[in-house]
Enzyme design. Structure first.
Site, PDB file in Angstrom:
ATOM      1  N   GLU A   1      -2.965  -4.387  -3.078  1.00 44.03           N
ATOM      2  CA  GLU A   1      -3.819  -5.341  -3.991  1.00 44.03           C
ATOM      3  C   GLU A   1      -3.883  -4.709  -5.500  1.00 44.03           C
ATOM      4  O   GLU A   1      -3.194  -5.181  -6.466  1.00 44.03           O
ATOM      5  CB  GLU A   1      -5.065  -5.848  -3.677  1.00 44.03           C
ATOM      6  CG  GLU A   1      -5.382  -6.440  -2.376  1.00 44.03           C
ATOM      7  CD  GLU A   1      -5.593  -5.771  -1.418  1.00 44.03           C
ATOM      8  OE1 GLU A   1      -6.411  -6.432  -0.191  1.00 44.03           O
ATOM      9  OE2 GLU A   1      -5.254  -4.483  -1.040  1.00 44.03           O
TER      10      GLU A   1
ATOM     11  N   ASN B   1       0.711  -1.280  -0.022  1.00 46.10           N
ATOM     12  CA  ASN B   1      -0.111  -0.157   0.010  1.00 46.10           C
ATOM     13  C   ASN B   1       0.933   1.128  -0.075  1.00 46.10           C
ATOM     14  O   ASN B   1       1.962   1.178   0.560  1.00 46.10           O
ATOM     15  CB  ASN B   1      -1.079   0.036   1.269  1.00 46.10           C
ATOM     16  CG  ASN B   1      -0.469  -0.237   2.534  1.00 46.10           C
ATOM     17  OD1 ASN B   1       0.590  -0.884   2.983  1.00 46.10           O
ATOM     18  ND2 ASN B   1      -0.877   0.624   3.494  1.00 46.10           N
TER      19      ASN B   1
END
Length: 162
Positions: free
Chosen positions: A75, A62
């Protein structure tokens, strides 16, 4: 008359010892990736690892930003990082998360990530297994990314251009 629609989502609940060798490598890569997270605001470090069809592992983390909407989840950074390798197929995705100075915790992907994950799976036209951390040190294994978003928004509902 209204009808009820029942959905069933199945996940295997495992310990790390029950993972296959390939799953273990990917799982550990996601955990290790959290050390590289840029999370100065939330202090919540997330790593995502992708096991590709050539057995290589790509990972990402992230990335937060002072302008909060400008940050990006692990992701999506992992998936978007494959844009320069469109021929690669993803076999497995693992996600791990922890507070800055803490142990790994249960987590699931946000809605935006679920949407992107579903479209990647649709584009490659084959399932992508997903590993997520569950409670008490367990690992949840889903057989496909779309299990997390059964009603995803897909391109086939968009109007076609004339």
């Amino acid at each position: 008359m209204a009808q009820t629609l029942n959905l069933t989502i199945t996940a295997d609940v495992l310990t790390e010892a029950e993972l296959s060798p390939a799953e273990t490598r990917c799982w550990q890569a996601a955990q290790a990736a959290t050390a590289h997270s840029y999370a100065p605001y939330s202090h919540f470090h997330v790593g995502a690892a992708l096991l590709l069809d050539d057995d290589s592992i790509c990972w990402n983390v992230n990335q937060e930003n002072a302008a909060y909407p400008s940050g990006l989840c692990a992701e999506r950074t992992a998936l978007f990082g494959l844009a320069n390798q469109p021929e690669r197929r993803i076999r497995l995705m693992a996600v791990a998360a922890r507070p800055q100075n803490g142990e790994f915790v249960p987590v699931t992907s946000c809605g935006a990530c679920r949407q992107v994950m579903a479209e990647f799976e649709q584009r490659q036209a084959e399932p992508i297994t997903l590993l997520l951390p569950g409670p008490d040190g367990t690992i949840w294994r889903f057989q496909r990314l779309t299990d997390l978003l059964p009603f995803q928004f897909m391109a086939d509902v968009l109007p076609t251009r004339a």
